[in-house]
Design a protein around this motif. Structure first.
Motif, PDB file in Angstrom:
ATOM      1  N   VAL A  13       0.872  -1.173   0.000  1.00 20.51           N
ATOM      2  CA  VAL A  13       0.000   0.000   0.000  1.00 20.51           C
ATOM      3  C   VAL A  13       0.906   1.218   0.000  1.00 20.51           C
ATOM      4  O   VAL A  13       1.828   1.311   0.804  1.00 20.51           O
ATOM      5  CB  VAL A  13      -0.929   0.012   1.239  1.00 20.51           C
ATOM      6  CG1 VAL A  13      -1.754   1.285   1.272  1.00 20.51           C
ATOM      7  CG2 VAL A  13      -1.833  -1.208   1.247  1.00 20.51           C
ATOM      8  N   SER A  14       0.651   2.141  -0.930  1.00 12.37           N
ATOM      9  CA  SER A  14       1.504   3.325  -1.033  1.00 12.37           C
ATOM     10  C   SER A  14       0.663   4.568  -1.302  1.00 12.37           C
ATOM     11  O   SER A  14      -0.410   4.488  -1.895  1.00 12.37           O
ATOM     12  CB  SER A  14       2.545   3.135  -2.138  1.00 12.37           C
ATOM     13  OG  SER A  14       1.920   2.879  -3.371  1.00 12.37           O
ATOM     14  N   PRO A  15       1.166   5.718  -0.866  1.00 14.54           N
ATOM     15  CA  PRO A  15       0.440   6.971  -1.101  1.00 14.54           C
ATOM     16  C   PRO A  15       0.528   7.384  -2.567  1.00 14.54           C
ATOM     17  O   PRO A  15       1.505   7.095  -3.246  1.00 14.54           O
ATOM     18  CB  PRO A  15       1.153   7.978  -0.204  1.00 14.54           C
ATOM     19  CG  PRO A  15       2.497   7.402   0.054  1.00 14.54           C
ATOM     20  CD  PRO A  15       2.366   5.919  -0.067  1.00 14.54           C
ATOM     21  N   ASN A  22      -4.400  10.234  -0.939  1.00 17.37           N
ATOM     22  CA  ASN A  22      -5.055   8.959  -1.235  1.00 17.37           C
ATOM     23  C   ASN A  22      -4.000   7.862  -1.366  1.00 17.37           C
ATOM     24  O   ASN A  22      -2.809   8.134  -1.465  1.00 17.37           O
ATOM     25  CB  ASN A  22      -5.866   9.068  -2.532  1.00 17.37           C
ATOM     26  CG  ASN A  22      -7.134   9.867  -2.327  1.00 17.37           C
ATOM     27  OD1 ASN A  22      -8.164   9.338  -1.987  1.00 17.37           O
ATOM     28  ND2 ASN A  22      -7.037  11.177  -2.518  1.00 17.37           N
ATOM     29  N   PHE A  23      -4.485   6.612  -1.375  1.00 23.40           N
ATOM     30  CA  PHE A  23      -3.595   5.461  -1.398  1.00 23.40           C
ATOM     31  C   PHE A  23      -3.966   4.506  -2.517  1.00 23.40           C
ATOM     32  O   PHE A  23      -5.119   4.468  -2.965  1.00 23.40           O
ATOM     33  CB  PHE A  23      -3.661   4.715  -0.056  1.00 23.40           C
ATOM     34  CG  PHE A  23      -3.168   5.537   1.089  1.00 23.40           C
ATOM     35  CD1 PHE A  23      -1.852   5.458   1.482  1.00 23.40           C
ATOM     36  CD2 PHE A  23      -4.013   6.414   1.751  1.00 23.40           C
ATOM     37  CE1 PHE A  23      -1.378   6.230   2.529  1.00 23.40           C
ATOM     38  CE2 PHE A  23      -3.554   7.180   2.793  1.00 23.40           C
ATOM     39  CZ  PHE A  23      -2.236   7.092   3.188  1.00 23.40           C
ATOM     40  N   TRP A  25      -2.918   0.248  -3.962  1.00 24.13           N
ATOM     41  CA  TRP A  25      -2.324  -1.016  -3.529  1.00 24.13           C
ATOM     42  C   TRP A  25      -1.888  -1.836  -4.722  1.00 24.13           C
ATOM     43  O   TRP A  25      -2.343  -1.626  -5.844  1.00 24.13           O
ATOM     44  CB  TRP A  25      -3.286  -1.825  -2.661  1.00 24.13           C
ATOM     45  CG  TRP A  25      -4.641  -2.093  -3.266  1.00 24.13           C
ATOM     46  CD1 TRP A  25      -5.791  -1.419  -2.994  1.00 24.13           C
ATOM     47  CD2 TRP A  25      -4.991  -3.104  -4.215  1.00 24.13           C
ATOM     48  NE1 TRP A  25      -6.824  -1.932  -3.733  1.00 24.13           N
ATOM     49  CE2 TRP A  25      -6.371  -2.978  -4.490  1.00 24.13           C
ATOM     50  CE3 TRP A  25      -4.288  -4.102  -4.875  1.00 24.13           C
ATOM     51  CZ2 TRP A  25      -7.039  -3.811  -5.381  1.00 24.13           C
ATOM     52  CZ3 TRP A  25      -4.965  -4.922  -5.762  1.00 24.13           C
ATOM     53  CH2 TRP A  25      -6.324  -4.774  -5.996  1.00 24.13           C
ATOM     54  N   ARG A  43      -8.253   6.250   2.613  1.00 23.83           N
ATOM     55  CA  ARG A  43      -7.513   5.872   3.813  1.00 23.83           C
ATOM     56  C   ARG A  43      -6.653   4.647   3.524  1.00 23.83           C
ATOM     57  O   ARG A  43      -7.033   3.781   2.749  1.00 23.83           O
ATOM     58  CB  ARG A  43      -8.470   5.562   4.961  1.00 23.83           C
ATOM     59  CG  ARG A  43      -9.233   6.797   5.434  1.00 23.83           C
ATOM     60  CD  ARG A  43     -10.079   6.578   6.670  1.00 23.83           C
ATOM     61  NE  ARG A  43     -10.977   5.441   6.521  1.00 23.83           N
ATOM     62  CZ  ARG A  43     -11.041   4.428   7.390  1.00 23.83           C
ATOM     63  NH1 ARG A  43     -10.301   4.407   8.464  1.00 23.83           N
ATOM     64  NH2 ARG A  43     -11.875   3.430   7.190  1.00 23.83           N
ATOM     65  N   GLU A  44      -5.520   4.567   4.171  1.00 21.11           N
ATOM     66  CA  GLU A  44      -4.611   3.438   3.994  1.00 21.11           C
ATOM     67  C   GLU A  44      -5.288   2.124   4.396  1.00 21.11           C
ATOM     68  O   GLU A  44      -5.139   1.107   3.732  1.00 21.11           O
ATOM     69  CB  GLU A  44      -3.351   3.668   4.828  1.00 21.11           C
ATOM     70  CG  GLU A  44      -2.286   2.632   4.603  1.00 21.11           C
ATOM     71  CD  GLU A  44      -1.005   2.940   5.351  1.00 21.11           C
ATOM     72  OE1 GLU A  44      -0.038   2.191   5.142  1.00 21.11           O
ATOM     73  OE2 GLU A  44      -0.960   3.912   6.127  1.00 21.11           O
ATOM     74  N   ALA A  47      -7.559   0.922   1.672  1.00 16.47           N
ATOM     75  CA  ALA A  47      -6.779   0.374   0.559  1.00 16.47           C
ATOM     76  C   ALA A  47      -6.336  -1.049   0.896  1.00 16.47           C
ATOM     77  O   ALA A  47      -6.429  -1.947   0.063  1.00 16.47           O
ATOM     78  CB  ALA A  47      -5.574   1.261   0.271  1.00 16.47           C
ATOM     79  N   PHE A  48      -5.869  -1.269   2.123  1.00 20.79           N
ATOM     80  CA  PHE A  48      -5.440  -2.604   2.539  1.00 20.79           C
ATOM     81  C   PHE A  48      -6.623  -3.579   2.531  1.00 20.79           C
ATOM     82  O   PHE A  48      -6.503  -4.706   2.063  1.00 20.79           O
ATOM     83  CB  PHE A  48      -4.798  -2.552   3.926  1.00 20.79           C
ATOM     84  CG  PHE A  48      -4.230  -3.869   4.351  1.00 20.79           C
ATOM     85  CD1 PHE A  48      -2.956  -4.243   3.941  1.00 20.79           C
ATOM     86  CD2 PHE A  48      -4.958  -4.738   5.140  1.00 20.79           C
ATOM     87  CE1 PHE A  48      -2.427  -5.471   4.321  1.00 20.79           C
ATOM     88  CE2 PHE A  48      -4.437  -5.959   5.529  1.00 20.79           C
ATOM     89  CZ  PHE A  48      -3.176  -6.328   5.110  1.00 20.79           C
TER      90      PHE A  48
END
Length: 68
Positions: A13-15, A22-23, A25, A43-44, A47-48
């Motif tokens: 997961v990356s910005p 925002n993120f 994946w 949100r991170e 995304a996960f």
């Protein structure tokens, strides 16, 4: 994250630079990219969560990349 990713999958997961804050994946199986998010997540954790759902789909028998 609380959920463990099943072996041999990994989640990155990356910005994002745009839209900022925002993120995104990416899912890898044995180091090889198999899927990437097609939309930004605010949100991170979201995304996960989305990536974990994609891993679950990939693990289903007969799915692309899943065991047969």
């Amino acid at each position: 994250m609380a959920n463990e990713v099943p072996h041999p999958y990994s989640i990155d997961v990356s910005p994002l630079l745009k839209p900022e804050g925002n993120f995104q994946w990416a899912i890898r199986r044995s180091g090889k990219l198999i899927e990437r998010s097609d939309r930004p997540h605010r949100r991170e954790a979201k995304a996960f969560e989305s990536a974990m759902e994609a891993v679950e789909r990939a693990m289903k028998p007969g799915a692309d990349g899943g065991p047969r």
